[in-house]
Scaffold this motif. Structure first.
Motif, PDB file in Angstrom:
ATOM      1  N   ASN A  64     -27.910  17.053  39.801  1.00 17.81           N
ATOM      2  CA  ASN A  64     -26.490  16.724  39.870  1.00 17.81           C
ATOM      3  C   ASN A  64     -26.130  15.606  38.893  1.00 17.81           C
ATOM      4  O   ASN A  64     -25.043  15.628  38.304  1.00 17.81           O
ATOM      5  CB  ASN A  64     -26.091  16.349  41.294  1.00 17.81           C
ATOM      6  CG  ASN A  64     -25.984  17.562  42.173  1.00 17.81           C
ATOM      7  OD1 ASN A  64     -25.512  18.606  41.741  1.00 17.81           O
ATOM      8  ND2 ASN A  64     -26.420  17.441  43.414  1.00 17.81           N
ATOM      9  N   GLN A  65     -27.000  14.661  38.702  1.00 19.11           N
ATOM     10  CA  GLN A  65     -26.744  13.593  37.736  1.00 19.11           C
ATOM     11  C   GLN A  65     -26.660  14.155  36.322  1.00 19.11           C
ATOM     12  O   GLN A  65     -25.745  13.816  35.562  1.00 19.11           O
ATOM     13  CB  GLN A  65     -27.848  12.545  37.822  1.00 19.11           C
ATOM     14  CG  GLN A  65     -27.642  11.384  36.871  1.00 19.11           C
ATOM     15  CD  GLN A  65     -28.776  10.382  36.945  1.00 19.11           C
ATOM     16  OE1 GLN A  65     -29.919  10.746  37.226  1.00 19.11           O
ATOM     17  NE2 GLN A  65     -28.479   9.132  36.690  1.00 19.11           N
ATOM     18  N   VAL A  66     -27.590  15.028  35.971  1.00 14.59           N
ATOM     19  CA  VAL A  66     -27.577  15.656  34.650  1.00 14.59           C
ATOM     20  C   VAL A  66     -26.313  16.502  34.485  1.00 14.59           C
ATOM     21  O   VAL A  66     -25.650  16.457  33.443  1.00 14.59           O
ATOM     22  CB  VAL A  66     -28.850  16.512  34.430  1.00 14.59           C
ATOM     23  CG1 VAL A  66     -28.726  17.381  33.191  1.00 14.59           C
ATOM     24  CG2 VAL A  66     -30.077  15.615  34.342  1.00 14.59           C
ATOM     25  N   LYS A  67     -25.956  17.244  35.518  1.00 16.84           N
ATOM     26  CA  LYS A  67     -24.758  18.078  35.445  1.00 16.84           C
ATOM     27  C   LYS A  67     -23.497  17.236  35.277  1.00 16.84           C
ATOM     28  O   LYS A  67     -22.612  17.581  34.494  1.00 16.84           O
ATOM     29  CB  LYS A  67     -24.640  18.938  36.707  1.00 16.84           C
ATOM     30  CG  LYS A  67     -23.690  20.105  36.556  1.00 16.84           C
ATOM     31  CD  LYS A  67     -23.538  20.916  37.823  1.00 16.84           C
ATOM     32  CE  LYS A  67     -24.850  21.227  38.474  1.00 16.84           C
ATOM     33  NZ  LYS A  67     -24.694  22.024  39.706  1.00 16.84           N
ATOM     34  N   ARG A  68     -23.390  16.129  35.981  1.00 16.92           N
ATOM     35  CA  ARG A  68     -22.232  15.243  35.833  1.00 16.92           C
ATOM     36  C   ARG A  68     -22.145  14.676  34.421  1.00 16.92           C
ATOM     37  O   ARG A  68     -21.069  14.608  33.832  1.00 16.92           O
ATOM     38  CB  ARG A  68     -22.285  14.099  36.852  1.00 16.92           C
ATOM     39  CG  ARG A  68     -21.856  14.503  38.248  1.00 16.92           C
ATOM     40  CD  ARG A  68     -21.636  13.275  39.122  1.00 16.92           C
ATOM     41  NE  ARG A  68     -22.776  12.359  39.153  1.00 16.92           N
ATOM     42  CZ  ARG A  68     -23.779  12.435  40.015  1.00 16.92           C
ATOM     43  NH1 ARG A  68     -23.791  13.368  40.943  1.00 16.92           N
ATOM     44  NH2 ARG A  68     -24.758  11.554  39.983  1.00 16.92           N
ATOM     45  N   ARG A  69     -23.286  14.269  33.878  1.00 15.44           N
ATOM     46  CA  ARG A  69     -23.297  13.744  32.512  1.00 15.44           C
ATOM     47  C   ARG A  69     -22.853  14.811  31.512  1.00 15.44           C
ATOM     48  O   ARG A  69     -22.025  14.549  30.635  1.00 15.44           O
ATOM     49  CB  ARG A  69     -24.690  13.250  32.137  1.00 15.44           C
ATOM     50  CG  ARG A  69     -25.072  11.976  32.814  1.00 15.44           C
ATOM     51  CD  ARG A  69     -26.468  11.575  32.421  1.00 15.44           C
ATOM     52  NE  ARG A  69     -26.804  10.287  32.999  1.00 15.44           N
ATOM     53  CZ  ARG A  69     -27.977   9.711  32.846  1.00 15.44           C
ATOM     54  NH1 ARG A  69     -28.916  10.287  32.140  1.00 15.44           N
ATOM     55  NH2 ARG A  69     -28.212   8.538  33.397  1.00 15.44           N
ATOM     56  N   LEU A  70     -23.411  16.005  31.638  1.00 10.88           N
ATOM     57  CA  LEU A  70     -23.053  17.086  30.716  1.00 10.88           C
ATOM     58  C   LEU A  70     -21.593  17.487  30.861  1.00 10.88           C
ATOM     59  O   LEU A  70     -20.924  17.784  29.866  1.00 10.88           O
ATOM     60  CB  LEU A  70     -23.963  18.294  30.939  1.00 10.88           C
ATOM     61  CG  LEU A  70     -25.415  18.113  30.499  1.00 10.88           C
ATOM     62  CD1 LEU A  70     -26.246  19.315  30.929  1.00 10.88           C
ATOM     63  CD2 LEU A  70     -25.501  17.896  28.994  1.00 10.88           C
ATOM     64  N   ARG A  71     -21.095  17.488  32.069  1.00 11.33           N
ATOM     65  CA  ARG A  71     -19.691  17.839  32.301  1.00 11.33           C
ATOM     66  C   ARG A  71     -18.767  16.834  31.615  1.00 11.33           C
ATOM     67  O   ARG A  71     -17.802  17.211  30.955  1.00 11.33           O
ATOM     68  CB  ARG A  71     -19.407  17.881  33.808  1.00 11.33           C
ATOM     69  CG  ARG A  71     -18.096  18.523  34.156  1.00 11.33           C
ATOM     70  CD  ARG A  71     -17.850  18.543  35.648  1.00 11.33           C
ATOM     71  NE  ARG A  71     -18.970  19.051  36.406  1.00 11.33           N
ATOM     72  CZ  ARG A  71     -19.475  18.470  37.508  1.00 11.33           C
ATOM     73  NH1 ARG A  71     -18.939  17.374  37.993  1.00 11.33           N
ATOM     74  NH2 ARG A  71     -20.486  19.001  38.137  1.00 11.33           N
ATOM     75  N   HIS A  72     -19.086  15.568  31.742  1.00 10.78           N
ATOM     76  CA  HIS A  72     -18.259  14.538  31.120  1.00 10.78           C
ATOM     77  C   HIS A  72     -18.355  14.609  29.595  1.00 10.78           C
ATOM     78  O   HIS A  72     -17.344  14.493  28.897  1.00 10.78           O
ATOM     79  CB  HIS A  72     -18.683  13.155  31.610  1.00 10.78           C
ATOM     80  CG  HIS A  72     -17.755  12.079  31.195  1.00 10.78           C
ATOM     81  ND1 HIS A  72     -17.952  11.353  30.046  1.00 10.78           N
ATOM     82  CD2 HIS A  72     -16.609  11.626  31.735  1.00 10.78           C
ATOM     83  CE1 HIS A  72     -16.966  10.490  29.909  1.00 10.78           C
ATOM     84  NE2 HIS A  72     -16.143  10.631  30.923  1.00 10.78           N
ATOM     85  N   LEU A  73     -19.549  14.802  29.068  1.00 14.51           N
ATOM     86  CA  LEU A  73     -19.727  14.922  27.625  1.00 14.51           C
ATOM     87  C   LEU A  73     -19.000  16.147  27.078  1.00 14.51           C
ATOM     88  O   LEU A  73     -18.386  16.092  26.009  1.00 14.51           O
ATOM     89  CB  LEU A  73     -21.215  14.999  27.279  1.00 14.51           C
ATOM     90  CG  LEU A  73     -22.008  13.706  27.443  1.00 14.51           C
ATOM     91  CD1 LEU A  73     -23.495  13.998  27.430  1.00 14.51           C
ATOM     92  CD2 LEU A  73     -21.636  12.719  26.362  1.00 14.51           C
ATOM     93  N   SER A  74     -19.048  17.242  27.794  1.00 14.00           N
ATOM     94  CA  SER A  74     -18.410  18.477  27.340  1.00 14.00           C
ATOM     95  C   SER A  74     -16.898  18.369  27.370  1.00 14.00           C
ATOM     96  O   SER A  74     -16.218  18.935  26.511  1.00 14.00           O
ATOM     97  CB  SER A  74     -18.851  19.664  28.200  1.00 14.00           C
ATOM     98  OG  SER A  74     -20.230  19.857  28.051  1.00 14.00           O
ATOM     99  N   ARG A  75     -16.372  17.666  28.328  1.00 19.88           N
ATOM    100  CA  ARG A  75     -14.915  17.511  28.431  1.00 19.88           C
ATOM    101  C   ARG A  75     -14.370  16.903  27.150  1.00 19.88           C
ATOM    102  O   ARG A  75     -13.327  17.316  26.647  1.00 19.88           O
ATOM    103  CB  ARG A  75     -14.574  16.628  29.617  1.00 19.88           C
ATOM    104  CG  ARG A  75     -13.074  16.430  29.802  1.00 19.88           C
ATOM    105  CD  ARG A  75     -12.803  15.490  30.901  1.00 19.88           C
ATOM    106  NE  ARG A  75     -13.363  14.177  30.535  1.00 19.88           N
ATOM    107  CZ  ARG A  75     -13.014  13.051  31.095  1.00 19.88           C
ATOM    108  NH1 ARG A  75     -12.130  13.041  32.059  1.00 19.88           N
ATOM    109  NH2 ARG A  75     -13.548  11.917  30.736  1.00 19.88           N
ATOM    110  N   GLU A  76     -15.092  15.941  26.599  1.00 21.37           N
ATOM    111  CA  GLU A  76     -14.659  15.300  25.364  1.00 21.37           C
ATOM    112  C   GLU A  76     -14.727  16.246  24.170  1.00 21.37           C
ATOM    113  O   GLU A  76     -13.970  16.097  23.226  1.00 21.37           O
ATOM    114  CB  GLU A  76     -15.534  14.074  25.085  1.00 21.37           C
ATOM    115  CG  GLU A  76     -15.455  13.012  26.173  1.00 21.37           C
ATOM    116  CD  GLU A  76     -16.523  11.949  26.016  1.00 21.37           C
ATOM    117  OE1 GLU A  76     -17.385  12.067  25.113  1.00 21.37           O
ATOM    118  OE2 GLU A  76     -16.498  10.990  26.796  1.00 21.37           O
ATOM    119  N   ARG A  77     -15.621  17.210  24.216  1.00 21.63           N
ATOM    120  CA  ARG A  77     -15.849  18.087  23.068  1.00 21.63           C
ATOM    121  C   ARG A  77     -15.096  19.410  23.133  1.00 21.63           C
ATOM    122  O   ARG A  77     -14.995  20.103  22.128  1.00 21.63           O
ATOM    123  CB  ARG A  77     -17.347  18.342  22.923  1.00 21.63           C
ATOM    124  CG  ARG A  77     -18.058  17.095  22.398  1.00 21.63           C
ATOM    125  CD  ARG A  77     -19.450  16.960  22.950  1.00 21.63           C
ATOM    126  NE  ARG A  77     -20.119  15.777  22.424  1.00 21.63           N
ATOM    127  CZ  ARG A  77     -20.023  14.567  22.971  1.00 21.63           C
ATOM    128  NH1 ARG A  77     -19.277  14.361  24.026  1.00 21.63           N
ATOM    129  NH2 ARG A  77     -20.664  13.544  22.446  1.00 21.63           N
TER     130      ARG A  77
END
Length: 121
Positions: free
Chosen positions: A68-81
């Motif tokens: 879940n931590q990895v998924k949250r990080r990726l979700r936030h990073l992807s939102r910017e991109r």
């Protein structure tokens, strides 16, 4: 957090993106990117669907807390991109086991490189 219209949720959406898109892996992530065929000039820009993203984080990455931590990080990073991708694009980000040990900044660099490779830039 991604808006509901920007998230992939159903299995067939993931399958279409993975099978029909370009794949590129860099560092701790693999991305599958499906770009729209061609922009429809008759359709107004506001009616064009926004870019969408989905995430695959398997048990190989770690326990539930780590996943879940990895998924949250990726979700936030992807939102910017997502804003930089053409409207109607579909992005599936698959985390590799190394993603559990990567910092937020390093995951961002890996994601940027993978998206650039999948776009052919």
């Amino acid at each position: 957090m991604l808006a509901a219209a920007q998230r992939l949720r159903r299995r067939d959406e993931f399958t279409t993106a993975v099978r029909g898109g370009r794949r590129a892996g860099r560092g701790a992530v693999v991305v599958h990117l499906t770009l729209p065929a061609s922009p429809d000039l008759d359709q107004p820009a506001s009616a064009a669907p926004s870019a969408r993203a989905g995430f695959v984080v398997s048990k190989a990455v770690g326990g539930a807390v780590v996943r879940n931590q990895v998924k949250r990080r990726l979700r936030h990073l992807s939102r910017e991109r997502l804003a930089a991708l053409p409207a109607g694009s579909t992005l599936v980000v698959r985390a590799l086991p190394q993603a559990a040990d990567r910092s937020y900044q390093r995951l961002g660099v890996d994601l940027d490189k993978a998206i650039a490779a999948a776009r052919g830039v």
